[in-house]
Design a protein around this motif. Sequence first.
Motif, PDB file in Angstrom:
ATOM      1  N   ALA A 203      10.237  49.029  12.504  1.00 30.24           N
ATOM      2  CA  ALA A 203       9.968  49.762  11.075  1.00 30.24           C
ATOM      3  C   ALA A 203       9.639  51.272  11.950  1.00 30.24           C
ATOM      4  O   ALA A 203      10.076  52.488  11.342  1.00 30.24           O
ATOM      5  N   GLY A 204       9.451  51.326  13.182  1.00 26.91           N
ATOM      6  CA  GLY A 204       8.944  52.601  13.701  1.00 26.91           C
ATOM      7  C   GLY A 204      10.048  53.248  14.479  1.00 26.91           C
ATOM      8  O   GLY A 204      10.291  54.741  14.059  1.00 26.91           O
ATOM      9  N   PHE A 205      11.414  52.211  14.641  1.00 27.88           N
ATOM     10  CA  PHE A 205      12.012  53.130  14.992  1.00 27.88           C
ATOM     11  C   PHE A 205      13.083  53.421  13.773  1.00 27.88           C
ATOM     12  O   PHE A 205      13.316  54.044  13.756  1.00 27.88           O
ATOM     13  N   ILE A 206      12.745  52.812  12.705  1.00 27.24           N
ATOM     14  CA  ILE A 206      14.183  53.052  11.381  1.00 27.24           C
ATOM     15  C   ILE A 206      13.214  54.550  11.027  1.00 27.24           C
ATOM     16  O   ILE A 206      13.736  55.734  10.502  1.00 27.24           O
ATOM     17  N   LEU A 207      11.586  54.586  10.424  1.00 26.99           N
ATOM     18  CA  LEU A 207      11.001  56.160  10.800  1.00 26.99           C
ATOM     19  C   LEU A 207      11.519  57.062  11.282  1.00 26.99           C
ATOM     20  O   LEU A 207      11.618  58.045  10.701  1.00 26.99           O
ATOM     21  N   ALA A 208      11.137  56.866  12.823  1.00 24.92           N
ATOM     22  CA  ALA A 208      11.087  57.562  13.954  1.00 24.92           C
ATOM     23  C   ALA A 208      13.198  58.256  13.915  1.00 24.92           C
ATOM     24  O   ALA A 208      13.148  59.199  14.048  1.00 24.92           O
ATOM     25  N   ALA A 209      13.751  57.414  13.965  1.00 22.24           N
ATOM     26  CA  ALA A 209      15.471  57.514  13.945  1.00 22.24           C
ATOM     27  C   ALA A 209      15.547  58.361  13.213  1.00 22.24           C
ATOM     28  O   ALA A 209      16.023  59.845  12.867  1.00 22.24           O
ATOM     29  N   PHE A 210      15.366  57.616  11.621  1.00 22.64           N
ATOM     30  CA  PHE A 210      15.883  58.157  10.134  1.00 22.64           C
ATOM     31  C   PHE A 210      15.063  59.809  10.401  1.00 22.64           C
ATOM     32  O   PHE A 210      15.875  61.369   9.635  1.00 22.64           O
ATOM     33  N   THR A 211      14.009  59.940  10.524  1.00 19.77           N
ATOM     34  CA  THR A 211      12.839  62.012  10.917  1.00 19.77           C
ATOM     35  C   THR A 211      13.455  62.540  11.480  1.00 19.77           C
ATOM     36  O   THR A 211      13.884  63.929  11.499  1.00 19.77           O
ATOM     37  N   GLY A 212      13.745  61.896  12.759  1.00 15.96           N
ATOM     38  CA  GLY A 212      14.844  62.959  13.516  1.00 15.96           C
ATOM     39  C   GLY A 212      16.503  62.944  13.119  1.00 15.96           C
ATOM     40  O   GLY A 212      16.575  64.763  13.107  1.00 15.96           O
ATOM     41  N   LEU A 213      16.928  62.429  12.491  1.00 14.18           N
ATOM     42  CA  LEU A 213      17.939  62.096  12.343  1.00 14.18           C
ATOM     43  C   LEU A 213      18.362  64.045  11.206  1.00 14.18           C
ATOM     44  O   LEU A 213      18.987  65.054  10.593  1.00 14.18           O
ATOM     45  N   GLN A 214      17.478  63.499   9.816  1.00 11.65           N
ATOM     46  CA  GLN A 214      16.580  64.952   9.709  1.00 11.65           C
ATOM     47  C   GLN A 214      16.262  66.005   9.579  1.00 11.65           C
ATOM     48  O   GLN A 214      16.960  67.202   9.172  1.00 11.65           O
ATOM     49  N   ILE A 215      15.128  65.981  10.705  1.00 14.18           N
ATOM     50  CA  ILE A 215      15.197  67.736  11.355  1.00 14.18           C
ATOM     51  C   ILE A 215      16.174  67.790  11.914  1.00 14.18           C
ATOM     52  O   ILE A 215      16.166  69.326  11.990  1.00 14.18           O
ATOM     53  N   THR A 216      17.356  67.297  12.641  1.00 15.68           N
ATOM     54  CA  THR A 216      18.103  67.605  13.756  1.00 15.68           C
ATOM     55  C   THR A 216      19.241  68.584  12.201  1.00 15.68           C
ATOM     56  O   THR A 216      19.715  69.665  12.600  1.00 15.68           O
ATOM     57  N   ARG A 217      19.367  68.030  11.565  1.00 10.55           N
ATOM     58  CA  ARG A 217      20.405  68.112  10.605  1.00 10.55           C
ATOM     59  C   ARG A 217      19.909  69.643   9.878  1.00 10.55           C
ATOM     60  O   ARG A 217      20.645  70.934   9.284  1.00 10.55           O
ATOM     61  N   HIS A 218      19.082  69.703   9.593  1.00 13.41           N
ATOM     62  CA  HIS A 218      17.847  71.145   8.860  1.00 13.41           C
ATOM     63  C   HIS A 218      17.441  71.491   8.624  1.00 13.41           C
ATOM     64  O   HIS A 218      17.116  73.236   8.583  1.00 13.41           O
ATOM     65  N   LEU A 219      16.693  70.854  10.251  1.00 12.66           N
ATOM     66  CA  LEU A 219      16.099  72.141  10.420  1.00 12.66           C
ATOM     67  C   LEU A 219      16.156  73.163  12.264  1.00 12.66           C
ATOM     68  O   LEU A 219      15.688  74.371  12.595  1.00 12.66           O
ATOM     69  N   LEU A 220      17.239  72.481  13.120  1.00 11.53           N
ATOM     70  CA  LEU A 220      17.927  72.740  14.275  1.00 11.53           C
ATOM     71  C   LEU A 220      18.704  73.162  13.996  1.00 11.53           C
ATOM     72  O   LEU A 220      19.990  72.922  13.385  1.00 11.53           O
ATOM     73  N   PRO A 221      18.958  74.879  14.726  1.00 12.36           N
ATOM     74  CA  PRO A 221      20.664  75.707  14.162  1.00 12.36           C
ATOM     75  C   PRO A 221      21.620  74.928  14.628  1.00 12.36           C
ATOM     76  O   PRO A 221      21.450  74.275  16.141  1.00 12.36           O
ATOM     77  N   GLY A 222      22.284  74.761  14.243  1.00  9.52           N
ATOM     78  CA  GLY A 222      24.098  74.049  14.996  1.00  9.52           C
ATOM     79  C   GLY A 222      24.536  73.489  15.152  1.00  9.52           C
ATOM     80  O   GLY A 222      25.653  72.557  15.395  1.00  9.52           O
ATOM     81  N   TYR A 223      23.621  71.880  13.998  1.00 11.18           N
ATOM     82  CA  TYR A 223      23.459  70.902  14.184  1.00 11.18           C
ATOM     83  C   TYR A 223      24.551  70.271  12.523  1.00 11.18           C
ATOM     84  O   TYR A 223      23.788  69.137  12.464  1.00 11.18           O
ATOM     85  N   ASP A 224      24.535  71.110  11.745  1.00 13.28           N
ATOM     86  CA  ASP A 224      25.139  70.426  10.257  1.00 13.28           C
ATOM     87  C   ASP A 224      26.571  70.260  11.034  1.00 13.28           C
ATOM     88  O   ASP A 224      26.775  69.435  10.129  1.00 13.28           O
ATOM     89  N   HIS A 225      27.062  71.245  11.043  1.00 15.97           N
ATOM     90  CA  HIS A 225      28.337  70.841  11.594  1.00 15.97           C
ATOM     91  C   HIS A 225      28.776  69.609  12.313  1.00 15.97           C
ATOM     92  O   HIS A 225      28.968  69.087  12.082  1.00 15.97           O
ATOM     93  N   ILE A 226      27.500  69.606  13.553  1.00 20.65           N
ATOM     94  CA  ILE A 226      28.175  68.343  14.543  1.00 20.65           C
ATOM     95  C   ILE A 226      27.892  66.973  13.878  1.00 20.65           C
ATOM     96  O   ILE A 226      28.778  66.614  14.002  1.00 20.65           O
TER      97      ILE A 226
END
Length: 586
Positions: A515-538
């Motif tokens: 459960a910790g893996f799911i929560l952390a990985a999903f949160t990391g993917l969402q933060i990377t896509r929406h908050l960090l620049p340059g990853y939305d297209h990648i």
Amino acid sequence: MSLLSSAYIVSADLTGQAKQWEVTSSPKVVPLKTPRSRVDKSISKQTTRVPDVNDVPPHTSGSASSGELSRTVTSESTDTESAVRRTRRRRSRLKRRAAPKKMNFLVDGIKDGYNLGFRKKCVESFLIVGLLVLSVRHSFAVVEENFKFIALCTGVLSATLFWKQSEWSMPSVLYIYIFPTALTLADYPQYLCLNLLISVASLPLPSSILANIVICLSPTTPAVYYVYTSTTEIVGALTTTSLSQTETALAGALLTNLFLNAQNFDMVFLRAFMLGSFFSLWPSRPLVLKIIELTRRPRHKRPANSDKLKMQYALGIYAIFVFNILVFVRWSLQRSLGQDPFIYMANYLFLTEPSKKRLGLLLYWATWLSICIPRIQRLSAGWTLDIRRKVWHGMVVGMFLIGGVGQDAGFVAISMSIALTLFLLSEFVRATTIPPLGMSIHTALTRYTDERDTCGPIIVSHIFLLLGISLPIFWSYSPAGIICLGFGDACASIIGRRYGRHRWFDSKKTLEGTAGFILAAFTGLQITRHLLPGYDHILGTDLSTSWTLLAATCTAILEATSGMNDNVIVPVYMYVLLRLGTTEKF
């Protein structure tokens, strides 16, 4: 004895971690129980004899009357007959109970296998087969175009595996024959036929038969078989028991694709470095064996100038590697790039438009390493092994996710290829104790090793960590490996060990850690896509939130149930799922 197997004995002797088998002087004697059937036979043999009339019981005298003697004989014969009847009745009852006992034994055996990993293997197999189904659906046009060749290779694989059932096991066979195919369909469908030939070349058949089968399937590409078998043999000889048979086959398939299909700028660099390293091992082998021989001798039997001799041999080894880089690697890169690689890299770093950004990234990484490594080395003495290992996963997030892939993914890929080559060479120096760096590297890495690093001469944890991070970057500049290992795997381990109560089947992994893996990985993917620049297209602009959650969940379940090394298989699995969730081509 291979080169690194000898080095393994040396490193084990130096650290005092070699296994010692002791034989107890007074083994415990366990009384053996006589089987019931054997007792019954002995009873029947003793009781079926009918006494003779002339036999005299021991309690009677020789002057006993004939009547008394006949009565004694009659009573003894009656007792004997009743004992025989009881024995026969007992045998008939045992025969009637034999069938239910066999059935109970069969049921108990199935239950034991079910409890000892059958459920875990079923879940793992379902995840791998499901990935193949999604990959076929994703690239159905390519599958339809090459349907005849796919059917022919599938028939050869199925017939051979059915014939050689004793030489493979589930789900290892799925990783060898299905996992590379699913990866190819998801990202490089143009290389599907090549990877099917690699799967056929890895079948458990004699080499002469395999070569003819591969040539019959594809007469235009006979080099696939020879490149794959040669690469697999080299990897197996270098790693000995450090890698399993499945991991060796996957490494051979990965290197074969690298040698035959490298087209990107970073992959060309990695191919040149790998080939240069392989070609440097053969001329340096005699010097390495001399260093190993001197190290294995007891100190009182070594020559007085043994340290000086080892340093001379080490300088010869370093000279061979430097010469190979300046000649072979330089020639290979010049042939691929069209100009001298040193001039090319100087222009790439200093004279192009993004040069300032690349120099800034180098400065950023150097600052991270100079601050974090001394602090980790100083503070890790009081940490548990799990914390000491997972802190490097978090360090990867800070180095390459925040300041790296989103800014200049191509430069990060080239840096990863150089770092991976340096990791492999440093591990070679450590395992063979080449001075002056061999023992220092060994001492620095020993505190981070676990049971998987003691299977052979190679410490695989740090190499697999960098490989799991860099493979998605090599293929399509994806940060899937960084998110999977830096967020998911680290949180799963820490949460599972601290708060885990409910285990997955009979493994050490817990539901709380998953459960910790799911929560952390999903949160990391969402933060990377929406908050960090340059990853939305990648990651893909059409990647949905529900598919992201599905990828995180399936990857977490595979991490909990897989028997493979999770630093490579798990991030590649997440990468493939994320690529299947988008239709964009990178």
